[in-house]
Design an enzyme around this catalytic site. Sequence first.
Site, PDB file in Angstrom:
ATOM      1  CB  SER A  44      -0.945   0.009   1.206  1.00  0.00           C
ATOM      2  OG  SER A  44      -0.213  -0.063   2.417  1.00  0.00           O
TER       3      SER A  44
ATOM      4  CG  HIS B 268      -3.853  -1.248  -1.969  1.00  0.00           C
ATOM      5  ND1 HIS B 268      -4.352   0.031  -1.982  1.00  0.00           N
ATOM      6  CD2 HIS B 268      -3.587  -1.535  -0.664  1.00  0.00           C
ATOM      7  CE1 HIS B 268      -4.380   0.513  -0.749  1.00  0.00           C
ATOM      8  NE2 HIS B 268      -3.920  -0.419   0.070  1.00  0.00           N
TER       9      HIS B 268
ATOM     10  CE  LYS C 154      -7.358  -0.135   0.696  1.00  0.00           C
ATOM     11  NZ  LYS C 154      -8.252  -0.752   1.732  1.00  0.00           N
TER      12      LYS C 154
END
Length: 402
Positions: free
Chosen positions: A177, A205, A237
């Site tokens: 990240s 992610h 996300k």
Amino acid sequence: MAFDLQSELHLRREQGLLRSVRKASSPQGPEMYMDGQRYLTFCSNDYLGLANHPEVAAAFQKGVQQYGVGSGAAHLINGHTEAHQALEEELARMTGREAAILFSTGYMANIGVITALLNKQDAVFQDKWNHASLLDGGLLSGGRFQRYLHNDVDNLNARLARSEARRKLIVTDGVFSMDGDIAPLPQLVTCAQQHDAWLMVDDAHGFGVLGDTGAGCAEHFQLSQSALPVLMGTLGKAVGTAGAFVAGSQTLIDYLMNFARPYIYTTAMPAAVSVATLASLKIIQHDSSRRQRLQSNIQYFRQAAEQLGLNLMPSHTAIQPILVGDADTALKASEHLKAHGMMVTAIRPPTVPEGTARLRITLSAAHEPHQIDQLLQVLSTIASLQSGHHLDRQSVSTGVRK
């Protein structure tokens, strides 16, 4: 005084490490109003621009009409709806796993999985740069906790060879990240198999972004359920909603349902979020143009940033950090960008190691090239981020040295 909290806050402020929140008054997007000011934002994890997508918003509204706002209870009482079940089944299908289980946050999922799987008879081996939630899960599990050098499979092999633990769990981020690099998952799979260990990947992610259909790192590297037994992903996300999931064998999911305390003792996330997430997953799987635009934006930014001499870290994902080093310099660089209408977060210790403070730039499919150009123009006026020279809102130079 036993709890002298103010002095500790003062010390954080002097070190340039004090944190505070900003108040947004608009939806997620390339342009946002925060604290009453309009900014171009390059700090969101909304990688595909789905957090304010009209179809996703409409699905959420439909979910509220059908299920109301709150779930009222934990999944195992009466908080688990048909919408939750449909989402779990779709996540399992999308990731090529037998089953999936929902958690209210990614932090809770990581804590829940690791503490459910391990105890003091066991050992957990974590990449040194793993997310805090993974590290906390390892510490709370009671198992012997070891951190191997970042993406260093040889170092991990040596540590595993010395272990006589009952269970051995290797844990890594899929996409890191704070750096944006991708873990060497095929090599980690081989390592796990050689040492009779399990591999767990936090794909927060990568899910929605990596892979031909956005199914994440497992699809990107073609990793089966047996090769990657514990796959975790978040929905807040690239998916643009909220919550998290763990996917794997039916036995694993049944086990977590019975032993993962953050699942058992937490009210289920609102069913409307599940309805919205299903709509988002449909877009992700059937509209590859968003991933293509994101990749185009990444390549465009990196090429131009390299021409400016910016100290880019080696990332080919949406996370594009510029290494600064000194925390105070990174903070001043962030403030310089903010003064010019750009929202870019300065990442400082303890989130990253001392001496590696950075500007964490995140790109989205929703960014237009002219918006990226505006960011690059402001970055080009920042004095050398590693020189230690004074940087304020008036400081201007021709570029940033490596």
